[in-house]
Design a protein around this motif. Structure first.
Motif, short mmCIF file in Angstrom:
data_model
loop_
_atom_site.label_atom_id
_atom_site.label_comp_id
_atom_site.label_asym_id
_atom_site.label_seq_id
_atom_site.Cartn_x
_atom_site.Cartn_y
_atom_site.Cartn_z
N SER A 59 0.88 -1.21 0.21
CA SER A 59 -0.18 0.64 0.21
C SER A 59 0.87 1.27 -0.01
CB SER A 59 -1.12 -0.17 0.74
OG SER A 59 -1.75 1.72 1.64
N PRO A 60 0.55 1.93 -0.46
CA PRO A 60 1.30 3.15 -1.16
C PRO A 60 1.12 4.08 0.51
CG PRO A 60 -0.41 3.38 -2.61
CD PRO A 60 -0.85 2.47 -1.53
N ILE A 61 -0.04 4.65 1.59
CA ILE A 61 0.78 4.50 2.45
C ILE A 61 0.94 4.09 3.94
CG2 ILE A 61 -0.69 6.62 2.80
CD1 ILE A 61 -2.74 5.83 2.49
N GLY A 62 0.90 2.32 3.45
CA GLY A 62 0.97 1.95 5.05
C GLY A 62 0.43 0.57 4.57
N THR A 63 0.83 -0.61 4.95
CA THR A 63 -0.48 -1.69 5.56
C THR A 63 -1.05 -1.29 7.24
OG1 THR A 63 0.54 -3.07 4.53
CG2 THR A 63 -1.27 -4.42 5.35
N ALA A 64 -0.15 -0.88 7.62
CA ALA A 64 -1.27 -1.02 8.72
C ALA A 64 -1.84 0.29 9.04
CB ALA A 64 0.48 -0.70 10.09
N PHE A 65 -1.70 1.27 8.69
CA PHE A 65 -2.88 2.55 7.71
C PHE A 65 -3.94 1.20 7.43
CE2 PHE A 65 -5.82 4.95 5.75
CZ PHE A 65 -5.39 6.63 6.26
N TRP A 66 -4.32 0.98 7.27
CA TRP A 66 -5.60 -0.20 7.12
C TRP A 66 -6.02 -1.02 8.26
CZ3 TRP A 66 -7.90 2.62 3.29
CH2 TRP A 66 -7.14 3.19 2.62
N THR A 67 -5.05 -1.66 8.20
CA THR A 67 -5.53 -2.69 9.36
C THR A 67 -5.25 -2.38 11.11
OG1 THR A 67 -2.52 -3.27 9.93
CG2 THR A 67 -3.99 -4.60 8.36
N SER A 68 -5.09 -0.95 11.00
CA SER A 68 -4.86 -0.29 12.45
C SER A 68 -6.41 0.51 12.89
CB SER A 68 -4.48 0.64 12.86
OG SER A 68 -4.26 1.64 12.19
N LEU A 69 -7.47 -0.10 11.63
CA LEU A 69 -8.57 0.51 11.76
C LEU A 69 -9.51 0.41 13.12
CD1 LEU A 69 -9.21 2.00 8.03
CD2 LEU A 69 -8.34 3.39 9.63
N PRO A 70 -9.24 -0.72 12.72
CA PRO A 70 -10.48 -1.16 14.37
C PRO A 70 -9.89 -1.13 15.43
CG PRO A 70 -10.14 -3.30 12.14
CD PRO A 70 -9.55 -2.32 12.42
N GLY A 71 -8.87 -1.40 15.83
CA GLY A 71 -8.32 -1.27 16.79
C GLY A 71 -8.50 0.48 17.00
N VAL A 72 -8.47 1.14 16.31
CA VAL A 72 -8.47 3.01 16.29
C VAL A 72 -9.76 3.05 17.54
CG1 VAL A 72 -7.99 5.55 15.78
CG2 VAL A 72 -6.25 3.23 15.28
N LEU A 73 -10.49 2.40 16.07
CA LEU A 73 -11.77 2.98 16.62
C LEU A 73 -13.03 2.26 17.53
CD1 LEU A 73 -13.60 1.89 12.87
CD2 LEU A 73 -13.14 4.23 14.02
N THR A 74 -12.23 1.32 18.10
CA THR A 74 -11.74 0.59 19.76
C THR A 74 -11.45 1.38 20.93
OG1 THR A 74 -10.58 -1.09 19.95
CG2 THR A 74 -13.04 -1.40 18.67
N GLY A 75 -11.01 2.34 20.57
CA GLY A 75 -10.04 3.10 21.21
C GLY A 75 -8.29 2.68 21.70
N HIS A 76 -7.98 1.61 21.15
CA HIS A 76 -6.82 1.75 21.45
C HIS A 76 -5.57 2.62 20.61
CE1 HIS A 76 -7.78 -1.59 22.90
NE2 HIS A 76 -8.22 -2.46 22.38
N ALA A 77 -5.00 3.53 21.61
CA ALA A 77 -3.65 4.59 20.47
C ALA A 77 -2.29 4.30 20.63
CB ALA A 77 -3.72 5.89 21.56
N ASP A 78 -2.31 2.69 20.60
CA ASP A 78 -0.96 2.18 19.82
C ASP A 78 -1.44 1.25 18.44
OD1 ASP A 78 -2.38 0.48 21.47
OD2 ASP A 78 -0.68 -0.70 22.51
N ALA A 79 -2.42 1.18 18.34
CA ALA A 79 -2.97 0.43 17.27
C ALA A 79 -2.17 0.72 15.93
CB ALA A 79 -4.08 -0.50 17.17
#
Length: 198
Positions: A59-79
């Motif tokens: 991914s041009p902006i990094g895979t973690a950009f997309w895979t961390s979305l569920p973690g961020v939505l649940t309130g995890h600031a370190d996802a």
């Protein structure tokens, strides 16, 4: 021209709504990551962004950009953050507050840009109308001062009197014919002259 615009509107095809929907979804996704970063910044952990090198698919902006979305939505600031994660990350409440405020701001700006774009270039735009810059160029104060000698040669021309002529509202001494309506306003005097000419 305006009648033609109302009777022959531009046909809506699937491309325009799809582009609007994809742009809105991308703004929402960007808002999730920005909201988390703002929350971490307010908590004192500094500006954080997902790891661009982590992940399994390119991914041009990094895979973690997309895979961390569920973690961020649940309130995890370190996802999805690169390790080691900074100290003092935001808590769930601050993450959700940052997400809400960022999404509201981004969606408001997106709606404003969309409405402006639709009114400026969309099928309902005003055709044949000058922009404010074009109107200022042709009819503005700068243009009027430039052509003042042509518009009012008695005041601004080459042979203008050295002292300006001051007239009162009811002064009709320079009008031809009998002295009608002394003391009347120029509008009433014009109306009276028009009736007598008939």
């Amino acid at each position: 021209m305006q009648r033609e615009r109302r009777r022959d509107p531009y046909p809506w095809t699937w491309e325009i709504p799809t582009a609007v929907m994809l742009a809105t979804l991308f703004v929402i996704v960007i808002g999730i990551q920005l909201g988390r970063s703002v929350a971490n910044l307010l908590a004192g952990a500094g500006w954080t962004w997902p790891d661009a090198n982590a992940g399994t698919f390119p991914s041009p902006i990094g895979t973690a950009f997309w895979t961390s979305l569920p973690g961020v939505l649940t309130g995890h600031a370190d996802a999805g953050l690169p390790s080691p994660t900074p100290d003092g990350l935001a808590g769930r409440g601050l993450v959700w507050t940052g997400l809400a405020l960022t999404e509201i701001a981004l969606l408001t700006a997106t709606i404003w840009v969309g409405v402006y774009t639709y009114q400026r270039w969309g099928p309902g735009r005003m055709r044949g109308m000058a922009t404010s810059a074009e109107a200022e160029k042709l009819l503005g104060v700068t243009r009027l001062r430039k052509v003042a000698g042509i518009v009012r040669p008695d005041l601004y021309g080459k042979h203008a009197a050295t002292e300006p002529v001051h007239r009162a509202a009811g002064d009709a001494t320079d009008r031809p014919g009998p002295a009608l309506g002394q003391g009347l306003s120029p509008w009433l005097l014009d109306r009276r002259l028009t009736k007598e000419e008939r």
